[in-house]
Design an enzyme around this catalytic site. Structure first.
Site, PDB file in Angstrom:
ATOM      1  N   GLU A 106      49.895 -36.290   6.766  1.00  0.00           N
ATOM      2  CA  GLU A 106      49.381 -37.621   6.464  1.00  0.00           C
ATOM      3  C   GLU A 106      48.590 -37.697   5.156  1.00  0.00           C
ATOM      4  O   GLU A 106      47.383 -37.971   5.160  1.00  0.00           O
ATOM      5  CB  GLU A 106      48.507 -38.122   7.624  1.00  0.00           C
ATOM      6  CG  GLU A 106      49.235 -38.175   8.945  1.00  0.00           C
ATOM      7  CD  GLU A 106      48.414 -38.846  10.053  1.00  0.00           C
ATOM      8  OE1 GLU A 106      47.251 -39.187   9.816  1.00  0.00           O
ATOM      9  OE2 GLU A 106      48.971 -39.030  11.140  1.00  0.00           O
ATOM     10  N   GLU A 109      54.065 -37.340  15.395  1.00  0.00           N
ATOM     11  CA  GLU A 109      52.920 -37.577  16.282  1.00  0.00           C
ATOM     12  C   GLU A 109      53.045 -38.967  16.869  1.00  0.00           C
ATOM     13  O   GLU A 109      53.421 -39.916  16.169  1.00  0.00           O
ATOM     14  CB  GLU A 109      51.566 -37.544  15.535  1.00  0.00           C
ATOM     15  CG  GLU A 109      51.030 -36.191  15.188  1.00  0.00           C
ATOM     16  CD  GLU A 109      49.687 -36.275  14.450  1.00  0.00           C
ATOM     17  OE1 GLU A 109      48.938 -37.252  14.650  1.00  0.00           O
ATOM     18  OE2 GLU A 109      49.412 -35.364  13.656  1.00  0.00           O
TER      19      GLU A 109
HETATM   20  C1  PNW Z   1      46.425 -38.676  13.125  1.00  0.00           C
HETATM   21  N1  PNW Z   1      45.223 -44.818  11.501  1.00  0.00           N
HETATM   22  O1  PNW Z   1      45.497 -39.378  12.382  1.00  0.00           O
HETATM   23  C2  PNW Z   1      46.113 -37.221  12.795  1.00  0.00           C
HETATM   24  O2  PNW Z   1      47.178 -36.507  12.243  1.00  0.00           O
HETATM   25  C3  PNW Z   1      45.501 -36.469  13.917  1.00  0.00           C
HETATM   26  O3  PNW Z   1      44.790 -35.363  13.404  1.00  0.00           O
HETATM   27  C4  PNW Z   1      44.642 -37.398  14.749  1.00  0.00           C
HETATM   28  O4  PNW Z   1      43.875 -36.723  15.708  1.00  0.00           O
HETATM   29  C5  PNW Z   1      45.569 -38.405  15.393  1.00  0.00           C
HETATM   30  O5  PNW Z   1      46.354 -39.089  14.433  1.00  0.00           O
HETATM   31  C6  PNW Z   1      44.874 -39.435  16.263  1.00  0.00           C
HETATM   32  O6  PNW Z   1      44.065 -40.265  15.496  1.00  0.00           O
HETATM   33  C7  PNW Z   1      45.477 -40.749  12.240  1.00  0.00           C
HETATM   34  O7  PNW Z   1      44.113 -45.339  11.269  1.00  0.00           O
HETATM   35  C8  PNW Z   1      44.233 -41.371  12.082  1.00  0.00           C
HETATM   36  O8  PNW Z   1      46.272 -45.513  11.455  1.00  0.00           O
HETATM   37  C9  PNW Z   1      44.150 -42.708  11.834  1.00  0.00           C
HETATM   38  C10 PNW Z   1      45.312 -43.454  11.732  1.00  0.00           C
HETATM   39  C11 PNW Z   1      46.546 -42.842  11.893  1.00  0.00           C
HETATM   40  C12 PNW Z   1      46.619 -41.497  12.143  1.00  0.00           C
END
Ligand code: PNW
Length: 488
Positions: free
Chosen positions: A174, A383
């Site tokens: 990401e 994910e």
């Molecule tokens: C992912 N959003 O992060 C990460 O790859 C993980 O490490 C994390 O624990 C998981 O999703 C759950 O949050 C994100 O705001 C964080 O759209 C925020 C966003 C998307 C993915």
């Protein structure tokens, strides 16, 4: 729940990969063990006051650095065929570069070999946000092009050591998210001169070069697993059918998924609206760099949790495209979880994850959009997952283990993937986030994405109902048999 297929013709094709995922800083703990050097996340959690809820840290995490054998056994016991985890760069290179730490290399050797012994295929991410602190403080980390060579040296060590024992490699997790961590909170890191609002785009520029160089390196070394990066975002639906909302939605795609997908999957370069913006910052790829970047992913890996409606700013785009004090600068789009009729797009997740809506009906359209917009060797949901609401308020362990909204999310989401597959979208795999409750970054241990409950006093793990629902959905729909391994 009884296993009843919604549609006899739905099938996850043979070879479809599915499993569970994690990331080093969120689960490993052992922050000072066996020569690990500090990463920027140690500073975020230790020095930046209340940057994380309750000042939670990854010092102990889930203790997986020591408990990985039982964790791998526990997923093998249910028949989960893949485990996706990340390697900690500052374990392998405590200073990000320079001397290699043999203890860390031996550790991941054993993690990978344990997976293979249990019949679980390891999938490895090289960079899941835990930048070695030394690289941030010596040249600004991803803000400098010096990161490219250092990432390449790290990738080379990892590829040579673990080479063909890994079926799927992800270079970066990401980049949209970690590049938006810039500018970093003031006073905790060595100061940098790049203007704050430009920093995410400098990061993105070097992330693309680092990813592409690592891909080329792996291919030149004869690594035969697939290689890609994990993009992220969600389906973007124009709020109304106005031209302004359509244009705003396109800018949202460009400034999110397209930022990294267009260069890698289309033409080596940014989408036009983003190109217009970053060229004002002096960020342009040379022709040589464009051909380096173009075509450097074997599959389109997407962390796809949710969807939103998008709409144009009230007063036109002239100001928000150019005026850095406009809150919508520079993407110039608004988003909302509320549709044109006032209905929510889906149930919202817990108080710590307001970005996450249970909007799985949009998944087929989203997958179709990805396939049509960024052609690739197949789409992987690298994910997807769900936080249960207000877990602090629920005292009964049985209640926590009966996580029915997460079960529904997985079942509905996977059936939406099956619809997409039946309609001709080439989806090649799905990885659930997450193998167990863990450090959810700034939300600390309060937001619980786990399919296993973790008691953070004893570190005992318990399967939640959603884990069985997840596995059962593959038992029901997968062409390949699901083979649980029960160990004494
Ligand atoms: C992912 N959003 O992060 C990460 O790859 C993980 O490490 C994390 O624990 C998981 O999703 C759950 O949050 C994100 O705001 C964080 O759209 C925020 C966003 C998307 C993915």
């Amino acid at each position: 729940s009884p296993l009843v297929s919604m549609n006899e013709s739905w099938k996850f094709p043979s070879g479809f990969f599915w499993g569970v995922s994690s990331a080093a800083y969120q689960i490993e703990g052992a922050a000072q063990a066996e020569g690990r050097g500090p990463s920027i996340w140690d500073v975020f959690t230790h020095r930046a006051t209340y940057l994380t809820v309750s000042n939670d840290t990854g010092d102990v995490g889930d203790n997986q650095y020591y408990l990985y054998k039982q964790d791998i056994a526990r997923i093998a016991a249910l028949g989960v065929p893949y485990y996706s985890f990340s390697i900690s760069w500052s374990r392998i290179f405590p200073f990000g570069k320079g001397p290699v730490n043999e203890l860390a290399l031996a550790h991941y050797d054993d993690v990978i070999n344990t997976c293979l012994q249990y019949g679980v295929k390891p999938m490895v991410t090289l960079y899941h946000w835990d930048l070695p602190l030394f690289l941030q403080n010596s040249y600004g980390g991803w803000l400098s092009d010096e990161i490219v060579d250092d990432f390449l040296s790290y990738a080379k060590v990892v590829f040579s050591r673990y080479g063909n024992r890994v079926s799927h490699w992800f270079t970066l997790n990401e980049p949209i998210e970690f590049c938006q961590e810039y500018p970093m909170p003031k006073g905790y890191f060595t100061a940098v001169t790049i203007p704050p609002e430009a920093q995410p785009f400098f990061c993105g520029h070097h992330a693309l070069l680092a990813h592409a160089s690592a891909y080329r390196l792996a291919k030149s070394m004869g690594i035969n697993g697939t290689i890609s990066f994990k993009n992220n975002g969600g389906y973007k639906i124009p709020l109304t059918n106005s031209t302004d909302d359509a244009l705003a939605t396109q800018r949202a795609w460009d400034f999110n998924e397209g930022w990294f997908a267009n260069p890698v999957f289309v033409n080596g370069d940014y989408p036009q609206s983003l190109k217009d913006h970053v060229s004002t910052l002096g960020l342009e790829f040379t022709n040589e760099q464009k051909s380096l970047i173009n075509g450097t992913a074997d599959i389109f890996a997407h962390d796809a949790y949710t969807s939103y409606f998008y709409f144009a700013p009230d007063v036109g785009v002239a100001d928000c495209l150019t005026n850095s004090s406009n809150p919508l600068y520079p993407g110039c789009y608004n988003s909302s979880n509320t549709g044109p009729t006032g209905w929510l797009i889906g149930a919202a997740s817990d108080m710590y994850s307001p970005w996450l809506q249970r909007a799985t009906d949009w998944v087929p359209a989203f997958l179709r959009y990805i396939q049509d917009t960024w052609p690739s060797g197949g789409i992987a949901i690298s994910e997807f997952g769900w936080t249960e609401p207000y877990e602090e308020l629920r005292t009964l362990k049985e209640d926590i283990l009966s996580d029915y909204t997460r079960s529904a999310y997985f079942r509905n989401y996977l059936e939406s993937v099956l619809i997409a597959i039946s309609e001709g979208v080439n989806v090649v795999g799905c990885l659930a986030w997450s193998i167990m409750d863990n450090l959810e970054w700034t939300s600390g241990y309060h937001a619980k994405f786990g399919m296993q409950y973790v008691n953070f006093t004893t570190y005992e793990r318990n399967y939640k109902a959603s884990f069985f629902e997840y596995v059962n959905t593959f038992k029901l729909y997968a062409e390949d048999p699901v083979t649980p391994i029960f160990v004494e």
